[in-house]
Structures are given as C-alpha cells and as structure tokens.
Design a protein around this motif. Structure first.
Motif, mmCIF file in Angstrom:
data_model
loop_
_atom_site.group_PDB
_atom_site.id
_atom_site.type_symbol
_atom_site.label_atom_id
_atom_site.label_comp_id
_atom_site.label_asym_id
_atom_site.label_seq_id
_atom_site.Cartn_x
_atom_site.Cartn_y
_atom_site.Cartn_z
ATOM 1 N N GLU A 1 0.833 -1.193 0.000
ATOM 2 C CA GLU A 1 0.000 0.000 0.000
ATOM 3 C C GLU A 1 0.870 1.246 0.000
ATOM 4 O O GLU A 1 2.006 1.231 0.473
ATOM 5 N N ARG A 2 0.312 2.332 -0.540
ATOM 6 C CA ARG A 2 1.023 3.609 -0.574
ATOM 7 C C ARG A 2 0.145 4.686 0.044
ATOM 8 O O ARG A 2 -1.058 4.747 -0.204
ATOM 9 N N GLN A 3 0.782 5.527 0.842
ATOM 10 C CA GLN A 3 0.064 6.628 1.471
ATOM 11 C C GLN A 3 -0.290 7.690 0.435
ATOM 12 O O GLN A 3 0.585 8.198 -0.276
ATOM 13 N N SER A 4 -1.571 8.024 0.319
ATOM 14 C CA SER A 4 -1.986 9.118 -0.564
ATOM 15 C C SER A 4 -1.566 10.444 0.060
ATOM 16 O O SER A 4 -1.508 10.578 1.283
ATOM 17 N N GLY B 1 9.631 2.697 1.043
ATOM 18 C CA GLY B 1 8.709 3.516 1.827
ATOM 19 C C GLY B 1 7.273 3.076 1.684
ATOM 20 O O GLY B 1 6.416 3.450 2.504
ATOM 21 N N ASP B 2 6.967 2.291 0.641
ATOM 22 C CA ASP B 2 5.618 1.728 0.531
ATOM 23 C C ASP B 2 5.413 0.745 1.670
ATOM 24 O O ASP B 2 6.356 0.149 2.205
ATOM 25 N N PHE B 3 4.140 0.537 2.033
ATOM 26 C CA PHE B 3 3.804 -0.307 3.185
ATOM 27 C C PHE B 3 3.545 -1.742 2.753
ATOM 28 O O PHE B 3 3.007 -1.995 1.668
ATOM 29 N N ALA B 4 3.939 -2.687 3.601
ATOM 30 C CA ALA B 4 3.634 -4.105 3.413
ATOM 31 C C ALA B 4 2.688 -4.487 4.542
ATOM 32 O O ALA B 4 3.103 -4.524 5.705
ATOM 33 N N VAL B 5 1.430 -4.769 4.207
ATOM 34 C CA VAL B 5 0.417 -4.862 5.258
ATOM 35 C C VAL B 5 -0.560 -6.008 5.006
ATOM 36 O O VAL B 5 -0.727 -6.487 3.896
#
Length: 373
Positions: free
Chosen positions: A289-292, A367-371
């Motif tokens: 996921e990436r933070q908008s 920096g992208d999230f692994a969730v």
C-alpha cells in the motif's frame, strides 16, 4: 558453488488451507492454454486468476497427473469446472497422449517451476541479512599467506576462530545497514558472499594460533575482518512453501530494494522491516500500500502539502509541532492508503525479510507499506 537446495527448489510448491478464498476466473481467460518454454505455474495461473498466488486451488483436481508441477512445454491445459462449480486446470488428454498413471515418455528435469528460480538464487546463495551482534561473534579474516589485495583460488587465509577441520566455510562481507524508518534502529546488515574455502588446519584462539583455510572459490577481493560461516548456514529453505496470507494483522514497510533503483516492479526483490519476531514466515503474501498525499483545504482552495510555498510550509511545520491546524482557515485532510501491489516473502531473518513483488498496479518504491489489515 553448487548447493543442494537448488535441486529441492525445483519442487518449489505450495499448499492452501481447505477454506481458501473463492477463486474468480478472469473474464478473458482462455478455455485452453498450451504451455510454452519459460512459463511458470505462477505465470499460467495469472492468465486465469486475479490472484496468481491462489494457483494451488486452481490445480487441486488433476486426473492426469498427481503433481501439478510436472507439466511441460507443449502440454495443453484446459479450464473445467468440478461438480461444485469450482474452476480447475487439467492437462488435456485429447491434445497429447497420456498414460493414466504417468507419462509415456520421460521428460527429464524440464518441468515448469512455480516461480523463475534464477531470480531468487542470488538471495538464497550470495546475500544474507544478519544482526550486527551476530556478525561480531563470527570468526574473521586476519590475513593471508601472501600480501595481496586479490587472493585467488589456492591461496591460504588465516582466521581468528576455532573452525571445524576439513569443513567448508563461506566468507562474507558486512555491508549496507537495514534501518527501520520508524525507530532508526539498525535491524540487520546486508552481507555478501566473497569466497568459499576449506579448513585444513584448526585454530586455537586461546593460544594465539589462527585457523588456516584454503580458498576454493573467490568472487571478489577478500579483506581483513571479512567473517566466516559454515557454507550451508542460511542457505536452506523448505522445499515446500505454504503460500498464504498471515492470520494476524501485519504493518511493515519496504526499507530497501536489492536493485538499488528508485522504482521497481513485478519479480523485483525488496527488503521489509518484518521478520520472525513479527511472526512473518516464508510464503506469506502481503499487500503493498502507498500513502496518498495530504491535502490542505484553505483560503486558496485544496492543495497538496508538497505544493505549499515556503512560508506556508514553515507555518505548517510550526503548527504541526504544536498539534494545531496550518492556520485557522485551513483544514488538513489525511488521505487513506491505497493498494498498489502484492509481494511474497521468501526468506526470513529476525527483524527483516526478503520478498518478491508478484503484482503491481504502479511502480513500487522504498517507503511503501507491506500490510495485512
């Protein structure tokens, strides 16, 4: 340098729990597909499924062969539905003559693998992520029998450590630190294989006698303080992976990419700030996921935080420090994260793990999230 694990990895497999996610076949999926050289089970499943990691479910019933790994270039696969309406891929016996119990003509070792193993091989054999404290306890190079920067096969290196006589050791170099962006803690060090040697004289550290190692393979310059590990340490992976989503919520970050590029894509390898201490296992599938971006909505209308002028940024930082809004007329909108891909963990250490990007809608970045929510 050859490792037995590679032969085992040709059987790279996966199993799913019986209550797996419902399979949804793509609308444009073909009724029949002929296997090509270079295909993997992952590739083929991606033709039929939105989630290729569900491929074991697609192969659950196969009347021609017991092992879905044993398909070969030239085989024709047909999409059928069982009595419960579940989609299944089977080998089309009408396309190529098959025996009910096996193939008439042996086909050697060219069966289609799950994933392109050549992509994973360097990170199984040549790189490891090891805690700095653990590295500090390893035997290390003192020098060699010749004063040269480039030792070659046949040279002898001397080691501070009590090594096992006649055993093979891998020589590694401590490299890049993997740092947790949330805590600035050093989670592990990337280490690279530089050489392999065999012990022919045991050391005796207590009496100041170094161990002697004859070099058998050299990949790059060997330096003092390079450390040693038994050649197979960290090399073994299970021949069968239980590919599944974790049972618990996961909240991690991609902290590095092994390519060193700014952006990466499907089949690239990344490093996560997640490991066995966070209950991560080989075969786990995580969402990326990436933070908008944050939006300020004020007198000048909505604008991204990055597009603010210098004065606005200064005021914003000051107000954020005190927990206030940017100004009395501005509302801060904190946008949600959005899914941009998926990855599969294939090697796990204490606090970090290596993962393969298996799907992406946009370029993936550090920096992208692994969730898993």
């Amino acid at each position: 340098m050859k490792y037995p694990l590679f032969a085992a990895m040709l059987a790279f497999s996966a199993t799913f729990p019986s209550l797996a996610d419902v399979l949804t076949i793509k609308k444009d999926a073909p009724k029949q597909y002929v296997v090509k050289k270079g295909d993997t089970l992952w590739d083929i499943s991606g033709i039929y499924l939105e989630q290729p990691w569900q491929w074991p479910e697609l192969w659950q019933m196969n009347p021609q062969i017991n092992n879905p790994h044993l398909i070969y270039p030239g085989d024709a696969l047909s999409l059928i539905y069982d009595e419960h309406g579940n989609p299944r891929l089977v080998v089309n016996s009408g396309y190529k003559k098959l025996s009910p119990h096996g193939r008439i003509t042996p086909k050697g070792k060219n069966a289609v693998p799950t994933l392109p193993l050549e992509l994973l091989r360097p990170y199984l054999a040549y790189e490891q992520a090891i805690d700095a404290k653990e590295i500090a306890e390893k035997p290390y190079i003192l020098g060699a029998n010749v004063n040269t920067k480039m030792n070659t096969e046949g040279h002898i290196v001397y080691v501070k450590g009590d090594l096992e006589l006649y055993e093979s050791y891998a020589i590694y170099r401590k490299g890049q630190e993997f740092i947790d962006p949330n805590t600035n803690e050093v989670l592990a060090n990337n280490t690279q294989l530089v050489a392999v040697g065999r012990v022919f004289r045991k050391g005796d550290v207590a009496n100041g006698v170094p161990a002697s190692v004859k070099l058998e393979q050299v990949k790059q310059e060997i330096k003092p303080a390079d450390f040693l590990m038994p050649a197979m340490d960290g090399q073994l992976l299970p021949a069968y992976f239980n590919i599944h989503r974790p049972d618990q919520a996961v909240d991690g970050i991609i902290i590095s990419s092994v390519s060193g590029l700014r952006e990466f894509s499907t089949m690239d390898i990344v490093v996560l700030n997640l490991g066995s201490e966070q209950a991560i296992k080989e075969g786990h599938i995580l969402d990326i996921e990436r933070q908008s971006p944050t939006v300020f909505d004020g007198r000048n209308g909505p604008r991204y935080k990055e597009d603010s002028n210098s004065l606005e940024k200064l005021v914003t930082k000051t107000n954020e420090f005190f927990g206030a809004e940017p100004d009395e007329d501005t509302k801060v909108w904190h946008m949600p994260k959005e899914k941009v891909g998926e990855l599969m963990v294939f090697k796990v250490y204490n606090n970090v793990s290596y993962a393969l990007i298996v799907k992406n809608q946009h370029p993936i970045r550090v920096g992208d999230f692994a969730v898993i929510n």
